[in-house]
Write a protein that holds these residues in place. Structure first.
Motif, PDB file in Angstrom:
ATOM      1  N   ASN A 264      -9.293   7.658  -5.235  1.00  0.00           N
ATOM      2  CA  ASN A 264      -7.868   7.667  -4.879  1.00  0.00           C
ATOM      3  C   ASN A 264      -7.658   7.462  -3.386  1.00  0.00           C
ATOM      4  O   ASN A 264      -6.719   6.780  -2.972  1.00  0.00           O
ATOM      5  CB  ASN A 264      -7.202   8.969  -5.325  1.00  0.00           C
ATOM      6  CG  ASN A 264      -5.704   8.951  -5.075  1.00  0.00           C
ATOM      7  OD1 ASN A 264      -5.018   8.015  -5.496  1.00  0.00           O
ATOM      8  ND2 ASN A 264      -5.203   9.933  -4.368  1.00  0.00           N
ATOM      9  N   MET A 265      -8.542   8.029  -2.554  1.00  0.00           N
ATOM     10  CA  MET A 265      -8.380   7.868  -1.107  1.00  0.00           C
ATOM     11  C   MET A 265      -8.541   6.409  -0.696  1.00  0.00           C
ATOM     12  O   MET A 265      -7.975   5.972   0.302  1.00  0.00           O
ATOM     13  CB  MET A 265      -9.381   8.746  -0.358  1.00  0.00           C
ATOM     14  CG  MET A 265      -9.053   8.945   1.102  1.00  0.00           C
ATOM     15  SD  MET A 265      -7.535   9.889   1.384  1.00  0.00           S
ATOM     16  CE  MET A 265      -8.156  11.562   1.149  1.00  0.00           C
TER      17      MET A 265
ATOM     18  N   GLN B 103      -4.313  -0.500   0.204  1.00  0.00           N
ATOM     19  CA  GLN B 103      -2.873  -0.772   0.213  1.00  0.00           C
ATOM     20  C   GLN B 103      -2.375  -1.130   1.611  1.00  0.00           C
ATOM     21  O   GLN B 103      -1.505  -1.982   1.769  1.00  0.00           O
ATOM     22  CB  GLN B 103      -2.110   0.455  -0.328  1.00  0.00           C
ATOM     23  CG  GLN B 103      -0.650   0.206  -0.597  1.00  0.00           C
ATOM     24  CD  GLN B 103      -0.427  -0.867  -1.663  1.00  0.00           C
ATOM     25  OE1 GLN B 103      -1.288  -1.152  -2.469  1.00  0.00           O
ATOM     26  NE2 GLN B 103       0.737  -1.480  -1.645  1.00  0.00           N
ATOM     27  N   ALA B 104      -2.948  -0.471   2.641  1.00  0.00           N
ATOM     28  CA  ALA B 104      -2.502  -0.741   4.018  1.00  0.00           C
ATOM     29  C   ALA B 104      -3.273  -1.898   4.643  1.00  0.00           C
ATOM     30  O   ALA B 104      -2.963  -2.305   5.748  1.00  0.00           O
ATOM     31  CB  ALA B 104      -2.663   0.513   4.874  1.00  0.00           C
ATOM     32  N   ARG B 105      -4.238  -2.423   3.926  1.00  0.00           N
ATOM     33  CA  ARG B 105      -5.122  -3.485   4.414  1.00  0.00           C
ATOM     34  C   ARG B 105      -5.734  -3.092   5.753  1.00  0.00           C
ATOM     35  O   ARG B 105      -5.633  -3.801   6.744  1.00  0.00           O
ATOM     36  CB  ARG B 105      -4.371  -4.817   4.513  1.00  0.00           C
ATOM     37  CG  ARG B 105      -5.235  -6.008   4.100  1.00  0.00           C
ATOM     38  CD  ARG B 105      -4.448  -7.302   4.084  1.00  0.00           C
ATOM     39  NE  ARG B 105      -3.905  -7.619   5.368  1.00  0.00           N
ATOM     40  CZ  ARG B 105      -2.732  -8.230   5.566  1.00  0.00           C
ATOM     41  NH1 ARG B 105      -2.005  -8.590   4.542  1.00  0.00           N
ATOM     42  NH2 ARG B 105      -2.314  -8.477   6.773  1.00  0.00           N
TER      43      ARG B 105
ATOM     44  N   ALA C 115     -10.397   8.453   4.966  1.00  0.00           N
ATOM     45  CA  ALA C 115      -9.183   8.727   5.737  1.00  0.00           C
ATOM     46  C   ALA C 115      -9.470   8.720   7.239  1.00  0.00           C
ATOM     47  O   ALA C 115      -8.677   8.201   8.030  1.00  0.00           O
ATOM     48  CB  ALA C 115      -8.593  10.073   5.314  1.00  0.00           C
TER      49      ALA C 115
ATOM     50  N   SER D 107      -7.185   4.011  -1.960  1.00  0.00           N
ATOM     51  CA  SER D 107      -5.888   3.334  -2.047  1.00  0.00           C
ATOM     52  C   SER D 107      -5.282   3.164  -0.654  1.00  0.00           C
ATOM     53  O   SER D 107      -4.495   2.244  -0.427  1.00  0.00           O
ATOM     54  CB  SER D 107      -4.927   4.095  -2.963  1.00  0.00           C
ATOM     55  OG  SER D 107      -4.667   5.390  -2.457  1.00  0.00           O
ATOM     56  N   LEU D 108      -5.654   4.037   0.271  1.00  0.00           N
ATOM     57  CA  LEU D 108      -5.114   3.934   1.640  1.00  0.00           C
ATOM     58  C   LEU D 108      -5.565   2.651   2.343  1.00  0.00           C
ATOM     59  O   LEU D 108      -4.720   1.840   2.727  1.00  0.00           O
ATOM     60  CB  LEU D 108      -5.478   5.206   2.430  1.00  0.00           C
ATOM     61  CG  LEU D 108      -5.299   5.197   3.945  1.00  0.00           C
ATOM     62  CD1 LEU D 108      -3.852   4.928   4.333  1.00  0.00           C
ATOM     63  CD2 LEU D 108      -5.753   6.530   4.541  1.00  0.00           C
TER      64      LEU D 108
END
Lengths: 195, 187
Positions: B99-100, B106-108, B73, B102-103
């Motif tokens: 899971n982190m 997903q946001a590339r 993050a 995915s940030l």
């Protein structure tokens, strides 16, 4: 005795009306809806997932943009998942980071089960113990007005404020879910190229 | 050099030929060359040199983390603010990150993670083996590109090109540094 609580949307609107160019990162769920309801703009970075990530995205952003103020607006459930981040932020000691926790003491997205803050955990006291420059619990919109004034002033380090809000599910105001589009808009607004 | 024989990284150095043991310093140079100005880490013996050198570098902001997913993050936030960041962790910590991840996926958002491997070569602690064996598959399953390096020169080359792909091509990349290179931990 029931302690007073405040309307979450009005509280967030006050914070955003006086943001003065602050970059805002939102935690997934209702805080993202609250910030979107107050008005969508390119200075907002909404998280739709990555639970526990909001405060730390805010930390990285604050470190990369030391001349801008970064405001993280998240919920008690999201922040509980990132308990250790308070230690990480305290050690990093950014002077331009404010963490606002909208605390309804419940897991509102999943059926309003009582959260740890509802069982007495106090984020502002934990932040103080970690070494945040300032932390407090607020229970009224009048106190939020005072907070807006305070946020204008330079901080000696990270600050954390718990806003005790009414536990209710308000109509959703959904930000765009296209993570790439939001990222590109946010970075372009800061003057950065995208791939 | 006057080195403490009880420190694991000494065991690693002793197993390598003279030029080859320069790779941690060369990885630092490669990351600087790539414009990395931000680093976050969970302490690990294999990353000792990078942690020390970035920590002593006034042009680099570093964060010590309480758990590995924080670094994912933080790196995403750093990129949003216009900076290039690297995350250092051990393979055991990869499991904390799924899971982190995915940030950035997903946001590339560009992501560069350097992972020192446990549980795959001369591992004395059986509890390290399950996550070590699952590291590459887990990272691929969530959508990262995984590159492995088994020698010092290969680590340097791999990190250098991974940084280029991550920051120039918006890719999410983990470089796995083989346990055989790091050496057997002495207890």
């Amino acid at each position: 005795m029931t302690m007073p609580t405040m309307d979450r949307r009005e509280a967030v609107k006050k914070l955003l009306d006086t943001r003065e160019g602050a970059l805002v990162v939102t935690g997934l769920g209702s805080p993202s809806y609250d910030v979107h309801a107050a008005g969508d703009c390119a200075d907002n970075y909404y998280l739709w997932g990555a639970m526990g990530g909001a405060a730390l995205v805010g930390l990285g952003l604050a470190q990369a943009q030391p001349d801008k103020r970064v405001m993280i607006i998240t919920g008690d459930g999201e922040q509980l998942m990132a308990f250790g981040s308070l230690a990480t932020i305290a050690v990093a000691r950014p002077r331009n980071l404010d963490l606002i926790i909208l605390d309804n003491q419940h897991f509102g997205e999943t059926g309003m089960q009582s959260s740890h803050t509802g069982h007495g955990i106090s984020f502002n006291e934990i932040a103080a113990a970690c070494g945040f420059a300032e932390s407090a619990e607020l229970r009224s919109l009048e106190e939020v007005d005072g907070l807006c004034e305070k946020l204008r002033r330079t901080a000696a380090g990270p600050r954390l404020f718990v806003l005790k809000i009414t536990a209710e599910n308000l109509p959703r105001s959904l930000p765009p879910r296209d993570a790439v589009a939001i990222k590109n808009r946010f970075r372009a607004n800061l003057g950065f190229d995208n791939c | 050099m006057n080195l403490d024989a009880n420190k694991p990284q000494v065991a690693a150095s002793a197993r390598l030929s003279a030029p080859a043991n320069q790779w941690p310093d060369q990885v630092y140079d490669a990351l600087k060359e790539a414009g990395v100005a931000h680093m976050s880490y969970v302490p690990d013996a294999g990353h000792t040199t990078l942690i020390r050198r970035f920590g002593a570098d006034p042009d680099v902001v570093t964060n010590v983390l309480t758990t590995e997913e924080e670094g994912i993050a933080v790196a995403a936030g750093s990129w949003l603010g216009g900076q290039r960041s690297v995350v250092l962790m051990q393979s055991s910590g990869v499991g904390n990150c799924i899971n982190m991840l995915s940030l950035p996926v997903q946001a590339r958002i560009p992501l560069l993670v350097l992972v020192t491997m446990r549980g795959e070569w001369a591992e004395f602690n059986p509890w390290q083996v399950p996550m070590g064996q699952a590291t590459e598959a887990s990272l691929k399953a969530i959508g990262l590109t995984v590159l492995r390096a088994e020698t010092g020169p290969a680590v340097v080359d791999t990190v250098s090109q991974a940084a280029s792909m991550a920051f120039d091509s918006d890719q999410q990349i983990a470089v796995l540094i083989g346990q055989r290179l790091l050496g057997k931990k002495k207890w």
